[in-house]
Write an enzyme that holds these catalytic residues in place. Structure first.
Site, PDB file in Angstrom:
ATOM      1  N   ASP A  33      -8.576  -4.584  -0.304  1.00  0.00           N
ATOM      2  CA  ASP A  33      -7.393  -3.821  -0.676  1.00  0.00           C
ATOM      3  C   ASP A  33      -6.555  -3.582   0.574  1.00  0.00           C
ATOM      4  OD1 ASP A  33      -5.557  -1.767  -1.356  1.00  0.00           O
ATOM      5  OD2 ASP A  33      -6.913  -0.962  -2.873  1.00  0.00           O
ATOM      6  N   THR A  59      -4.342  -7.201 -10.088  1.00  0.00           N
ATOM      7  CA  THR A  59      -3.529  -8.035 -10.990  1.00  0.00           C
ATOM      8  C   THR A  59      -3.742  -9.523 -10.725  1.00  0.00           C
ATOM      9  OG1 THR A  59      -1.622  -7.907  -9.498  1.00  0.00           O
ATOM     10  CG2 THR A  59      -1.743  -6.289 -11.285  1.00  0.00           C
ATOM     11  N   GLY A  60      -4.271  -9.874  -9.572  1.00  0.00           N
ATOM     12  CA  GLY A  60      -4.604 -11.265  -9.299  1.00  0.00           C
ATOM     13  C   GLY A  60      -5.829 -11.682 -10.095  1.00  0.00           C
ATOM     14  N   ASN A 118      -7.355  -7.842  -3.966  1.00  0.00           N
ATOM     15  CA  ASN A 118      -8.332  -6.919  -4.565  1.00  0.00           C
ATOM     16  C   ASN A 118      -8.543  -7.189  -6.051  1.00  0.00           C
ATOM     17  OD1 ASN A 118      -6.017  -5.899  -5.757  1.00  0.00           O
ATOM     18  ND2 ASN A 118      -6.353  -3.777  -5.100  1.00  0.00           N
ATOM     19  N   THR A 169       0.218   0.621  -2.104  1.00  0.00           N
ATOM     20  CA  THR A 169       0.077  -0.805  -1.794  1.00  0.00           C
ATOM     21  C   THR A 169       1.315  -1.323  -1.075  1.00  0.00           C
ATOM     22  OG1 THR A 169      -1.350  -1.127  -3.719  1.00  0.00           O
ATOM     23  CG2 THR A 169      -0.325  -3.093  -2.777  1.00  0.00           C
ATOM     24  N   TYR A 208       7.679   1.098  -7.598  1.00  0.00           N
ATOM     25  CA  TYR A 208       7.846  -0.288  -7.152  1.00  0.00           C
ATOM     26  C   TYR A 208       9.152  -0.461  -6.377  1.00  0.00           C
ATOM     27  CZ  TYR A 208       7.999  -5.409  -7.417  1.00  0.00           C
ATOM     28  OH  TYR A 208       8.052  -6.751  -7.107  1.00  0.00           O
ATOM     29  N   TYR A 262       9.764  -2.312  12.737  1.00  0.00           N
ATOM     30  CA  TYR A 262       8.832  -3.025  13.610  1.00  0.00           C
ATOM     31  C   TYR A 262       9.550  -4.127  14.377  1.00  0.00           C
ATOM     32  CZ  TYR A 262       4.206  -1.061  12.579  1.00  0.00           C
ATOM     33  OH  TYR A 262       3.100  -0.250  12.513  1.00  0.00           O
ATOM     34  N   HIS A 266       0.277 -14.128 -15.796  1.00  0.00           N
ATOM     35  CA  HIS A 266      -0.719 -13.454 -16.624  1.00  0.00           C
ATOM     36  C   HIS A 266      -0.154 -13.305 -18.030  1.00  0.00           C
ATOM     37  CE1 HIS A 266      -3.564 -10.549 -18.146  1.00  0.00           C
ATOM     38  NE2 HIS A 266      -4.257 -10.590 -17.023  1.00  0.00           N
ATOM     39  N   GLN A 309      11.772  -2.129  17.016  1.00  0.00           N
ATOM     40  CA  GLN A 309      11.020  -1.335  17.987  1.00  0.00           C
ATOM     41  C   GLN A 309      10.005  -2.151  18.773  1.00  0.00           C
ATOM     42  OE1 GLN A 309       9.587   2.344  16.371  1.00  0.00           O
ATOM     43  NE2 GLN A 309       8.169   2.732  18.058  1.00  0.00           N
TER      44      GLN A 309
END
Length: 325
Positions: free
Chosen positions: A64, A43-44, A40, A98, A151, A165, A187, A168
């Site tokens: 996103d 930050t990229g 999105n 996110t 974070y 996951y 960056h 299960q």
């Protein structure tokens, strides 16, 4: 489930326009894969993938990951999440969304496709560690309500989702805990210590150390990290992780500042500021599992990696503002 009409692997990389993601994509393309890069651009940066714009096996999608993604791929690398304190504390609610909603959406996609999925976790799951160095068996010491929690706890929850996951639904998962990584395409304003020090040194500004500089970190050059990620992804289903991927060489922040000024030829002074809340005192990976299960250990020295990173910033800084994405 592999697509029947094409023997070439089509790989989804979320966060692919980021620092690490763009290097991963370069390596995947080099070995012949077809890449769908999803980002999105919070930050990229398009700058990190501009060189791939006309590559016949590369596709970019601005999206996103907190919203579901409907694509057809053979493997998934989930790297989408702000990773520096400056960026993930800018919008902490979006950061945890996110990490958590992104993981849910990526896992749901992998479940539908019956494909292998990689989670870029972090050494921050260990928090301000009371065990040193940090093995994967250590459960961590994390403040769940502090300014870094969006974070730290977001990534911890994502790990939980990956293993639930796996248990299960029998999903083929790979979880890597990434330690401090540096290299070209960082960056210039991301707030991480390596980029901060280099940018300040090249501009002749004072080098800012938070705390007294005795705290330690272990820095892994990005090429080594990507090699570890690829090796982990290519292991069999019995290897799920989490696996620490990082360089076990530990240095103090003060020593890093001194090394940066020496290698840049800078006359910058070193100044000290208060240590931010919950900043870890020590960070050093135990990479025993990576050596035994993945056959990986880093090979690039801190000095060699710093030189490559300094050269990158020397070329970059005259061209862009440090505030540009």
């Amino acid at each position: 489930m592999a697509r029947l009409y094409d023997s070439r692997r089509r790989i989804l990389v979320t966060g692919g326009a980021g620092f690490i993601g763009s290097h991963l994509i370069d390596r995947l393309l080099k070995r012949g894969d077809e890449i769908l890069c999803v980002d999105n651009l919070f930050t990229g940066s398009k700058r990190n993938i501009d060189h791939l714009a006309k590559h016949p096996r590369f596709e970019f999608m601005r999206h996103d990951v907190t919203f579901p993604l409907y694509v057809e791929v053979d493997e998934i690398y989930n790297l989408a999440c702000p990773a520096s304190p400056v960026h993930y504390q800018y919008d902490p609610v979006q950061t945890i969304k996110t990490a958590v909603h992104g993981a849910i959406n990526v896992l749901g996609l992998a479940k539908r496709l019956k494909c292998k999925v990689f989670q870029a976790s972090t050494s921050e799951v260990y928090g301000d560690a009371s065990v040193h160095p940090q093995p994967e068996s250590y459960w961590g010491n994390v403040n769940p309500i502090g300014p870094r929690s969006c974070y730290d706890e977001g990534k911890r929850c994502a790990e939980t989702l990956f293993f639930d996951y796996h248990r299960q639904h029998g999903l083929w998962v790979k979880v890597a805990r990434i330690f401090n990584t540096f290299g070209p395409r960082m960056h210039p304003a991301d707030g991480r210590v390596v980029s901060n020090f280099i940018v300040q040194a090249l501009r002749g500004e004072p080098i800012t150390i938070f705390g007294d500089g005795s705290q330690t970190r272990s820095f892994c050059y990005v090429d080594d990290l990507v090699s570890g990620m690829l090796r982990l992804m290519d292991t069999g289903p019995e290897v799920t992780g989490p696996v620490n991927i990082g360089n076990p060489r530990e240095v103090t922040i003060r020593r890093l500042a001194e090394l940066t000024t020496q290698m840049t030829g800078s006359g910058s002074d070193i100044i000290y500021r208060d240590l931010p809340q919950d900043d870890p005192r020590h960070r050093q990976p135990d990479i025993t599992l990576a050596k035994r299960l993945v056959g990986w250990e880093p090979t690039v020295t801190l000095e060699a990696g710093l030189q490559q990173t300094i050269d990158y910033f020397k070329a970059l800084l005259p061209k862009v503002s440090t505030n540009s994405p």
